[in-house]
Each structure stands twice: as C-alpha cells, then as structure tokens.
Design an enzyme around this catalytic site. Structure first.
Site, short mmCIF file in Angstrom:
data_model
loop_
_atom_site.label_atom_id
_atom_site.label_comp_id
_atom_site.label_asym_id
_atom_site.label_seq_id
_atom_site.Cartn_x
_atom_site.Cartn_y
_atom_site.Cartn_z
CG ASP A 98 6.08 -3.02 9.10
OD1 ASP A 98 7.24 -3.24 8.47
OD2 ASP A 98 5.43 -2.10 8.41
CG ASP A 200 11.10 -0.75 8.41
OD1 ASP A 200 10.49 -0.03 7.69
OD2 ASP A 200 11.93 -0.37 9.23
CD GLU A 257 11.37 0.38 3.57
OE1 GLU A 257 11.10 1.55 3.38
OE2 GLU A 257 11.64 0.07 4.77
CG HIS A 330 4.06 3.55 6.00
ND1 HIS A 330 4.53 2.30 5.22
CD2 HIS A 330 5.09 3.60 6.81
CE1 HIS A 330 5.67 1.94 5.32
NE2 HIS A 330 6.14 2.70 6.49
CG ASP A 331 8.05 5.35 4.97
OD1 ASP A 331 7.52 5.88 6.16
OD2 ASP A 331 8.45 4.43 4.91
#
Length: 572
Positions: A98, A200, A257, A330-331
């Site tokens: 990440d 990210d 993202e 994960h979000d």
C-alpha cells in the site's frame, strides 16, 4: 490496448492484522501470510495486495506511517518481508504494498522536525499556517469528522492540515522535495522485488489553493471536502511525474484509489501511458451513500441498482483501460451483506454475486474472507468497535436525532470493522486465526462459515471461486475474458443481470437475482454450459429458464447464431 503482464491476473487483498497470526499475540503477521501462500495459489490468486505493514502507531490501522522504510514489529521484520517476496516469486505470485503518501503519521521524523522548526525545511513538508483571530484557514470537514485543522504541538499560534485523522498530517505535494522523498522510497521498494502498489487516497494530494471556505452542509458549520476536490486542478502533473520516475521504469502494476474522476480524465488515469495501470470501480460502492452520514445511506442495493452501477462503469471505461472490479475491501462492509438483501441471502445468491462481478471486463479483486462469504458483524455495542470512522459516524447519527440503537444499527451496516474481523480459517478456537486473544472480535458465525469446512465441499462458495479463477485462466477462454468486448444483454429485464463477453469465444453470462424463476430469450445456439451454480439448466427452443438465484455462463455459437431447436436439460 498494449498488453501487460498483469492483465490476466487475479488479485487478492490481505489485511495483515486480521489474516493469520503465527505467534499467538492476537495480531496477524507476515510469517502467517507466508504459511498460507499455497492456499492462495490454489484459490487462483496471482497478485497479493497487503494493506500497510510499515511502522505505525496504528491511529488509522497502519494508514498513518511513521517510517516508510521499516516493517512494524507487530507484523514481523524486514527479513520476513524479503522472505515473503521470495516465496511468492517461487509460486509465480507478486506482492503489492500500500502506497500511502497523501499523509504520514505525526510520529514520522519529518513531522517531528516540523514541530521543532515550523519555519524550517520540514515545516514546508506539511501545510502549516499561522492562526489569525483564532480562525481556521478553511471550513473543510475531515473524512473522520471535525475540522481539517489542528493546533501544531507546542505552537499555540500555528495549525496544520489533516484531511483524515489528526495524527495523519497531510504532506505538501507542492514542495518538490516532498515528491522526491516519496519517489526515492517507491524505487527502494521496487528494487526489493515488489510487483507494484495499491495507491491510497491519492486524489487528495492536490488541494485547491489558496485555502477558502465553501457553504456549510451540516450544523457543524463545516463542508464536505468533496467540494474542494471538485475544484482542485493539476493533479496530473504530480501523478504523471510519479509514473514516469517510479512506475513505468519498473513496469509496475499500480491500482489507484480514485474517486471524483471526470469521464474525460479516465484515459489520463488508466489509458495508454496512464498514471496507473488500473483504478477501482467505486460506482456501486458509493451508490446510495448520503453526504448527511451513514445513518441516511442505503444499507444494501437492489439488484436493479447494482446492475445500473456495474453496467455504467463498463460502458464508461470501454476499451480505454483496465478497471479493477471489487465487491468489498478493508474500508467497506461485506459484499454479501451490502449487495444481497437479507431475504435473498442463500448459497446460490452468494455464488451469483461472485460470478457476476468476477467475469466483468477488468481485473477481479478478492478480499480476504470474501471467497467463503464472510458476513458483517452483528455489533451489539459500540464497545466492540475499533474503527475511528465508525465512531465518528455514530456521533453524527446521534446529533441527527437517532436513538442509540438506531445509530448503532446504522453504523453497523457500514462499519469498516465488518471487513476487519479475523479471517475464519476453521471452527476451532478463535476461528483458527490465533492461539491468543484476537485484536478484534471474531464473528460468532465462524463455526458455520470457515475455510476448512469449505475446502472439502465441492459445492461451497470457496469451490465456486476456484471455478471462476480456473475459467478465467483456461487457455481457450482467457483471451475472451481478459480482452473480449463487454455488452449488456436484455438490460431492461428486471432482476436479471446479463451480459456478453465476445472475442475468440462468445460467452453469455446470466444471473437471476430474484426468488422466482424467469425466462430469458437466447441470442443463438448454446454450445456449452461452462459454469452453473445449480445442478442443471433448462434450455428450450428460444429461451433459457433460470431458477431462483441461478447463475450460468454459456458459450454460444456466435454473437447472433442459429437458435437451438430442441428442448434439453443440461446437467454439469
């Protein structure tokens, strides 16, 4: 489209803290990941994306990085990381890390130096402003609630910007020195043998300057930061520079993202020589969300809403580039709970959801536990919640007039902790995740939903995911499923998600997303049933009869074809 090594791959996301604990401290770790590589290979995963494992105080579960060159001791050592990369390579697998560079941790050396000398070199690594009449430079609301400005420690006359948690100060990308430090770190990791990065919150690196207010949209007098992002221009200069200096020289796979992109910018992001290799499809993720808060958002999508979202993305992207397709991460809440209404949840509907998203044009991502249908947690108290965004949204709901129970129910549907509960490996203690006390509560349903029980069940969701990966990798179908065209089929038929993938082969994907059977007309002769989530399928002269929640992949003679004349039932 120029062909790349990653186009035909399947990506699996690992949230290390909750994946597998090898040493009994209740926290997943790198050795735990290494021990499960063969399982992931058998599933069909080619690329493994790891959520952050850098040294961090974990204010936002690792997305607050204190040292970009160090592994947090909770997760292991740099030697462990080197071994993971090497062991993955032996299995022809790739590791993604990440890349979190919109902000760092307030415990990072850069920010500590900025505190010591706000007017010095490192002060310019961040957005630090003088206080004037106790006013903040702008009224933007942070993603986790409250203003984006916080007093600089030890300097009551100064404040710094953080669009996320106050322990995540934003890096000043306008400063070339900051960018070069970021690029140096990226190259350092690529030299270690990474396959690339998931990037990210990258859309936030470009701010609309000078800082200014927007109309308040809640009683707190603040505005959504989305208003600023809509007006910010020039991010391409940063992203293009990063791609040219860091990604392209290594032929790295990068997935961004990216929210708020404009349709005319898609080519810049993921087209030929784009900033990234791919970006996520968040159309269905964002659908039904309210700017007022989670309490006012839709807890799950209807089949028609889901179809509208995924088809819009497929049409929008076309042949511009490769989108990354997800149903959870994960979000987000668990996909089977967000895209299937409670009354429709059953083994067949779970397989249907898997098949529909997985065979779209683009790169399929599987999030840990998704392959066995892990579900949202039934939270009974806020004491069970660790996630900072859930805690904030709970307060938002209370301020909006919700009762404590209403607020808990509202945030439970969207809490990031739904996806962060430990992976359910078995029906043993702590779901086989750890010998110690897990850092986050295990979902009580682990005795019914776990990997061990599904490994030996040919009719399980896990087995169905293996069939999906095998179909995508089958030599005779890879060309069509990776590079073939996408077209909606019978788009107006209610609760039917159907589309074609045409290339070397002609495939028809059909999903009946309702509790009643429905007939679907066929475009031509059916050559073969490639995948079916039920035991049989009935095909008549001009149509197919889909049972409740049935998912079918058909190979047809050609795009139009000659209709089959006889009635037949095909079992597989």
């Amino acid at each position: 489209m120029q062909r790349k090594w990653w186009h035909d791959k399947v990506v699996y996301q690992i949230y290390p803290k909750s994946f597998y604990d090898s040493n009994g401290d209740g926290i997943g770790d790198i050795p735990g990941i290494i021990s499960k590589l063969d399982y992931l290979k058998e599933l069909g995963a080619d690329i493994l994306w790891l959520s952050p494992i850098y040294r961090s105080p974990l204010a936002d579960q690792g997305y607050d990085i204190a040292d970009y060159y160090a592994i947090d001791p909770r997760f292991g050592t740099m030697d462990d990381m080197d071994r993971l990369i090497a062991e993955a390579k032996k299995r022809e697998m790739y590791i993604l890390m990440d890349l979190v560079v919109n902000h760092c941790s307030d415990e990072h050396e850069w920010f500590q130096q900025a505190i010591k000398d706000p007017d010095g070199k490192y002060g310019n690594f961040f957005y630090i402003r003088d206080k004037k009449d106790d006013k903040v430079p702008c009224n933007w609301r942070s993603y986790f609630g409250g203003p984006v400005w916080e007093e600089l420690p030890g300097h009551p006359d100064k404040q710094y910007l953080h669009v996320f948690h106050k322990k995540q100060p934003d890096l000043n990308w306008e400063n070339p020195e900051v960018r070069e430090e970021v690029y140096k770190n990226i190259r350092w990791w690529m030299e270690k043998g990474l396959g690339g990065f998931r990037i990210d919150a990258i859309i936030n690196i470009k701010k609309k300057l000078p800082f200014s207010d927007y109309p308040a949209d809640r009683a707190d007098g603040l505005c959504s930061i989305e208003r600023m992002l809509e007006e910010a221009e020039g991010i391409g200069e940063f992203l293009g520079e990063m791609a040219e200096k860091c990604f392209h020289p290594y032929d790295a796979f990068t997935v961004g993202e990216v929210f708020n992109e404009k349709e005319d910018e898609i080519k810049d992001f993921i087209g030929e020589n784009g900033y990234f290799s791919s970006m996520f499809d968040f159309e269905e993720t964002c659908y039904g969300k309210s700017e007022d808060g989670w309490y006012a958002s839709k807890p799950y999508l209807t089949p028609e809403e889901y179809k509208k979202c995924i088809f819009h993305t497929q049409k929008k992207i076309g042949d511009t580039g490769m989108i990354s397709n997800i149903i959870e991460n994960h979000d987000e809440p668990r996909g089977v709970c967000h895209y299937i209404s409670p009354e429709d949840r059953c083994p067949d509907s779970r397989k249907l959801l898997a098949g529909v998203y997985f065979l779209l044009k683009g790169i399929p991502f599987i999030y840990q536990g998704q392959e066995i249908g892990m579900e949202n947690m039934e939270f009974t108290s806020m004491d069970q919640i660790d996630d900072i965004s859930t805690i904030d949204e709970y307060q938002v709901a209370l301020r909006a007039g919700c009762s404590e129970k209403e607020a808990l129910d509202a945030v439970s549907a969207f809490s990031r902790d739904n996806a962060r509960t430990p992976v359910q490996w078995s029906a043993e203690k702590n779901a086989g995740f750890s010998e110690g006390e897990p850092w986050l509560g295990v979902n009580p349903n682990y005795k019914e939903i776990n990997i061990e029980s599904q490994l030996t069940d040919s009719n399980s969701l896990l087995s169905f995911y293996k069939k999906l990966t095998a179909l995508r990798k089958a030599p005779e179908y890879t060309e069509t499923l990776v590079y073939g065209t996408f077209a909606p089929y019978q788009e107006e038929q209610k609760n039917l998600i159907a589309y074609t993938r045409n290339g070397e082969k002609n495939l028809l994907i059909l999903g009946n997303m309702q509790a009643q059977s429905q007939k679907v007309s066929l475009p031509g002769e059916v050559k073969e049933v490639l995948l079916n989530n039920q035991k049989a399928v009935e095909i008549t002269e001009k149509e197919i009869i889909l049972k409740p929640y049935q998912f079918i992949v058909l190979e047809t003679a050609d795009e139009c074809g000659v209709r089959t004349a006889e009635k037949k039932t095909i079992a597989i």
